[in-house]
Enzyme design. Structure first.
Site, PDB file in Angstrom:
ATOM      1  CD  GLN A  12      -2.786  -0.576   2.435  1.00 50.56           C
ATOM      2  OE1 GLN A  12      -4.079  -0.442   2.464  1.00 50.56           O
ATOM      3  NE2 GLN A  12      -3.011  -1.688   3.140  1.00 50.56           N
ATOM      4  CB  SER A  93       3.368  -4.799   4.255  1.00 49.94           C
ATOM      5  OG  SER A  93       1.739  -4.588   4.373  1.00 49.94           O
ATOM      6  CG  LEU A  94      -1.067  -5.595  -0.732  1.00 46.99           C
ATOM      7  CD1 LEU A  94      -0.821  -5.526  -2.177  1.00 46.99           C
ATOM      8  CD2 LEU A  94      -2.211  -7.204  -0.785  1.00 46.99           C
ATOM      9  NE  ARG A 118      -2.771  -8.564   5.311  1.00 45.26           N
ATOM     10  CZ  ARG A 118      -1.894  -7.589   4.460  1.00 45.26           C
ATOM     11  NH1 ARG A 118      -2.079  -6.711   4.064  1.00 45.26           N
ATOM     12  NH2 ARG A 118      -0.397  -7.348   5.307  1.00 45.26           N
ATOM     13  CG  HIS A 202       3.265  -4.373   9.127  1.00 47.89           C
ATOM     14  ND1 HIS A 202       2.835  -5.407   8.728  1.00 47.89           N
ATOM     15  CD2 HIS A 202       2.853  -3.421   8.028  1.00 47.89           C
ATOM     16  CE1 HIS A 202       2.813  -5.872   7.303  1.00 47.89           C
ATOM     17  NE2 HIS A 202       3.143  -4.721   7.081  1.00 47.89           N
ATOM     18  CD  GLN A 251       2.373  -9.691   5.595  1.00 46.63           C
ATOM     19  OE1 GLN A 251       1.384  -9.046   6.051  1.00 46.63           O
ATOM     20  NE2 GLN A 251       3.266  -9.706   4.049  1.00 46.63           N
TER      21      GLN A 251
END
Length: 312
Positions: A12, A93-94, A118, A202, A251
């Site tokens: 993102q 991340s994503l 998510r 996170h 994660q």
């Protein structure tokens, strides 16, 4: 002998209105992939990326599938035009989900549904305005962790993204993040800046979201990736499907160890990195991590020229 390459996938913050518009005129696979995603979500995902109605592209439940679809489309174009198979993959991340889809660890349609959920779970975990993220420039990860600890045991704020040398993002409760920013400046930070995000990713505030996500993960038929994928959580590859799922759950509330990820790729003998997604965010980070790797972005109208650079 081919030079080793790695493929990295953005998260993102890399989304932009109009992304892949030029490539979509060259390659029908872009429309095909976005149509598949739109059917899964029952919404026109391509329209969201091109027109951004009601600012949906920046709402995490749609940002995530839009980025996944864009990255997957670029990967398909890369392969169609004769691009070399990477030695290793990773996603920020994503982007880890994009990597796993491209490595054939899970079906694209399942992943679209999963990252949409998510995003919903992440937004539900922390009411708007109660969480924040901030970039800390000029301190080591250890110093940033110290700044977070100085806020106090009852506050939730912690390092979230170890993005580059001297660039760490923190995440947590809004007031705690503000306090950690102040401590970071007292420790010598060159800059402490709030990021325009709606979700404190996170950090431990995401554990409720992780619990919900775990239920959805168990409904998906995973396989071990056909191309090695380094996880954000431990900078390792999974050797079982159960381990893979566990790393994806962790994660959500654990730091993205991006510096170590790029350094591990370099140690593995990788020659070049290719950023497979919109924009050039990861390319910029890579330059700050090591001068020994070149990072080229596939977000271009001339992917074929990038492919030629690998073999020349």
């Amino acid at each position: 002998m081919s030079k080793k390459i790695a493929m990295i996938f953005p998260g993102q913050g890399s989304q932009k209105v109009g992304m892949l518009s030029q490539l979509s005129q060259q390659e029908s696979v872009v429309a095909d992939i976005f149509n598949q995603a739109s059917e899964v979500l029952n919404i026109d995902l391509w329209k969201i990326t091109q027109e951004n109605p009601d600012d949906l592209l920046n709402q995490t439940a749609y940002t995530q599938p839009a980025l996944l679809a864009a990255s997957y489309a670029l990967w398909k174009i890369w392969l169609k035009r004769g691009g070399q198979q990477p030695e290793i993959m990773a996603g920020h991340s994503l982007g880890e989900y994009s990597a796993l889809v491209c490595a054939q660890a899970m079906p694209f349609e399942d992943a679209i549904h999963l990252v949409h959920k998510r995003g919903i779970y992440m937004q539900e975990a922390v009411p708007q305005g109660q969480g924040a993220m901030a970039a800390i420039i000029g301190l080591s990860p250890e110093q940033v962790a110290q700044a977070c600890m100085l806020v106090g045991d009852n506050a939730i704020v912690q390092p979230a993204n170890i993005n580059a040398h001297g660039q760490v993002v923190i995440s947590g409760e809004s007031e705690a993040v503000q306090a950690a920013m102040t401590h970071a400046k007292s420790l010598g930070a060159k800059l402490a800046k709030l990021l325009p995000v709606s979700v404190p990713s996170h950090c431990s505030l995401m554990k409720p979201a992780a619990q919900k996500l775990a239920e959805d993960l168990n409904k998906i038929s995973f396989k071990l990736p056909k191309i090695s994928v380094l996880h954000n959580v431990n900078v390792e590859v999974s050797h079982s499907v159960e381990d893979l799922k566990a790393r994806l759950i962790e994660q959500l509330y654990s730091p993205v160890r991006w510096v170590e990820t790029i350094e591990k790729m370099e140690a593995h003998g990788v020659f070049s990195l290719f950023e497979c997604g919109p924009g050039k965010v990861l390319a910029g980070l890579s330059k700050r991590i090591t001068a020994n790797l070149t990072t080229l972005a596939l977000d271009t109208d001339d992917i074929s020229s990038l492919i030629e650079e690998v073999v020349t």
